[in-house]
Design a protein around this motif. Structure first.
Motif, mmCIF file in Angstrom:
data_model
loop_
_atom_site.group_PDB
_atom_site.id
_atom_site.type_symbol
_atom_site.label_atom_id
_atom_site.label_comp_id
_atom_site.label_asym_id
_atom_site.label_seq_id
_atom_site.Cartn_x
_atom_site.Cartn_y
_atom_site.Cartn_z
ATOM 1 N N THR A 120 33.002 -33.027 3.069
ATOM 2 C CA THR A 120 32.564 -34.424 2.494
ATOM 3 C C THR A 120 32.653 -34.170 1.197
ATOM 4 N N ILE A 121 32.908 -35.348 0.377
ATOM 5 C CA ILE A 121 32.945 -35.454 -1.014
ATOM 6 C C ILE A 121 32.392 -36.743 -1.516
ATOM 7 N N PHE A 122 31.392 -36.600 -2.388
ATOM 8 C CA PHE A 122 30.737 -37.721 -3.022
ATOM 9 C C PHE A 122 31.452 -38.144 -4.539
ATOM 10 N N ASP A 123 32.230 -39.030 -4.256
ATOM 11 C CA ASP A 123 32.934 -39.174 -5.814
ATOM 12 C C ASP A 123 32.081 -40.372 -6.594
ATOM 13 N N GLY A 124 31.418 -39.803 -7.369
ATOM 14 C CA GLY A 124 30.328 -40.568 -8.425
ATOM 15 C C GLY A 124 31.084 -41.238 -9.414
#
Length: 109
Positions: A65-69
């Protein structure tokens, strides 16, 4: 919880700001080996270096999972590789994902 941080530009300030947290580990580079240490990743800056990371390296994250802020990464590229992509603050599947001020996870890069 363990938090891994890679900060190529403002490392001195980051170390100072996070010095009171015992669970923060600063990583010296963002090599493909780093990803297997952590569950998920958060991109919080728009450094060009992050655009050059091989998408397949993210497959080594335990939760994939990646959170791209900053919404700088190509969502479709990640999803085609089976990586859950969360673009913070974008409209997705008729659901608004709220901006995160802080995120906790077991392990984090």
């Amino acid at each position: 919880y363990r938090i891994g941080v890679y900060e190529p530009i403002a490392i001195k300030n980051s170390k100072k700001d996070l010095s009171n947290f015992r669970n923060v580990k600063f990583e010296p580079s963002i090599s493909s080996k780093i990803f297997s240490k952590y569950d998920s990743a958060i991109v919080a800056t728009e450094y060009k270096e992050f655009l050059e990371i091989n998408v397949r390296d993210f497959l080594n994250l335990k939760d994939k999972t990646i959170f791209d802020g900053r919404n700088i990464l190509d969502q479709k590229k990640f999803e085609r590789q089976g990586i859950r992509y969360i673009g913070v603050g974008i409209w997705e599947y008729k659901k608004f994902i709220l901006s995160l001020g802080i995120c906790f996870t077991k392990n984090l890069i």
